[in-house]
Design a protein around this motif. Structure first.
Motif, PDB file in Angstrom:
ATOM      1  N   CYS A 168       0.885  -1.208   0.016  1.00  0.00           N
ATOM      2  CA  CYS A 168       0.116  -0.015   0.093  1.00  0.00           C
ATOM      3  C   CYS A 168       0.838   1.320   0.086  1.00  0.00           C
ATOM      4  O   CYS A 168       0.555   2.233  -0.733  1.00  0.00           O
ATOM      5  CB  CYS A 168      -0.804  -0.014   1.317  1.00  0.00           C
ATOM      6  SG  CYS A 168      -2.072  -1.203   0.977  1.00  0.00           S
ATOM      7  N   SER A 169       2.014   1.192   0.823  1.00  0.00           N
ATOM      8  CA  SER A 169       2.887   2.527   0.886  1.00  0.00           C
ATOM      9  C   SER A 169       3.376   2.661  -0.462  1.00  0.00           C
ATOM     10  O   SER A 169       3.513   3.793  -1.073  1.00  0.00           O
ATOM     11  CB  SER A 169       3.889   2.415   1.873  1.00  0.00           C
ATOM     12  OG  SER A 169       4.720   1.311   1.922  1.00  0.00           O
ATOM     13  N   GLY A 191       0.695   3.849  -2.925  1.00  0.00           N
ATOM     14  CA  GLY A 191       0.576   5.358  -2.543  1.00  0.00           C
ATOM     15  C   GLY A 191       1.536   6.339  -3.040  1.00  0.00           C
ATOM     16  O   GLY A 191       1.503   7.369  -3.573  1.00  0.00           O
ATOM     17  N   ILE A 243      -0.697   9.408  -3.614  1.00  0.00           N
ATOM     18  CA  ILE A 243      -1.645   9.674  -2.552  1.00  0.00           C
ATOM     19  C   ILE A 243      -1.157   9.242  -1.371  1.00  0.00           C
ATOM     20  O   ILE A 243      -0.237   8.309  -1.449  1.00  0.00           O
ATOM     21  CB  ILE A 243      -2.959   9.124  -3.078  1.00  0.00           C
ATOM     22  CG1 ILE A 243      -2.762   7.455  -3.249  1.00  0.00           C
ATOM     23  CG2 ILE A 243      -3.546   9.851  -4.420  1.00  0.00           C
ATOM     24  CD1 ILE A 243      -4.096   6.714  -3.463  1.00  0.00           C
ATOM     25  N   ASP A 244      -1.867   9.262  -0.399  1.00  0.00           N
ATOM     26  CA  ASP A 244      -1.743   8.761   0.988  1.00  0.00           C
ATOM     27  C   ASP A 244      -1.770   7.250   1.038  1.00  0.00           C
ATOM     28  O   ASP A 244      -3.114   6.729   0.459  1.00  0.00           O
ATOM     29  CB  ASP A 244      -2.362   9.476   1.994  1.00  0.00           C
ATOM     30  CG  ASP A 244      -2.124   9.290   3.364  1.00  0.00           C
ATOM     31  OD1 ASP A 244      -1.184   8.429   3.601  1.00  0.00           O
ATOM     32  OD2 ASP A 244      -2.975   9.252   4.389  1.00  0.00           O
ATOM     33  N   ALA A 245      -1.005   6.670   1.568  1.00  0.00           N
ATOM     34  CA  ALA A 245      -1.115   4.988   1.522  1.00  0.00           C
ATOM     35  C   ALA A 245      -2.160   4.803   2.295  1.00  0.00           C
ATOM     36  O   ALA A 245      -2.724   3.564   2.095  1.00  0.00           O
ATOM     37  CB  ALA A 245       0.244   4.515   2.339  1.00  0.00           C
ATOM     38  N   VAL A 304      -5.140   4.027   0.079  1.00  0.00           N
ATOM     39  CA  VAL A 304      -5.024   2.665  -0.553  1.00  0.00           C
ATOM     40  C   VAL A 304      -5.493   1.631   0.390  1.00  0.00           C
ATOM     41  O   VAL A 304      -6.001   0.701   0.002  1.00  0.00           O
ATOM     42  CB  VAL A 304      -3.466   2.492  -1.088  1.00  0.00           C
ATOM     43  CG1 VAL A 304      -3.333   1.022  -1.834  1.00  0.00           C
ATOM     44  CG2 VAL A 304      -3.204   3.535  -1.922  1.00  0.00           C
TER      45      VAL A 304
END
Length: 95
Positions: free
Chosen positions: A22-23, A26, A31-33, A36
């Motif tokens: 996810c990180s 992102g 975008i911010d993780a 996600v």
């Protein structure tokens, strides 16, 4: 944009909670993780798709410290082991 500035989709260590999928997504998308993570959590609640997507990302996205993914490493190891066995399944001596 030169070839040296190309963004690559990688699992990151910064912001990692489990495997960094996810990180990494992102960071790649910008975008911010956590967004996600929320998206995958919602997908998991409605049919379990989020778990599968996360697992596929973990297997196919290389870690930021490596050039190859887990799947690529497994395929290379399998091809390497096939080249060292003959038709009977016995290992050939390495030169």
């Amino acid at each position: 944009m030169s070839e040296y500035n190309v963004k690559k989709l990688r699992r990151t260590h910064k912001g990692r909670i489990i495997a960094g999928v996810c990180s990494g997504i992102g960071e790649y998308v910008g975008i911010d993780a956590n967004l996600v993570r929320i998206g995958l959590a919602i997908a998991t609640l409605f049919g379990g798709l989020g778990v599968g997507v996360y697992a596929i990302g973990w297997l196919l996205m290389p870690d930021e410290e490596h050039d190859t993914s887990i799947v690529q490493d497994l395929i290379a190891k399998q091809q390497q082991s096939k080249s060292t066995t003959d038709w009977s399944g016995e290992h050939k001596p390495q030169p």
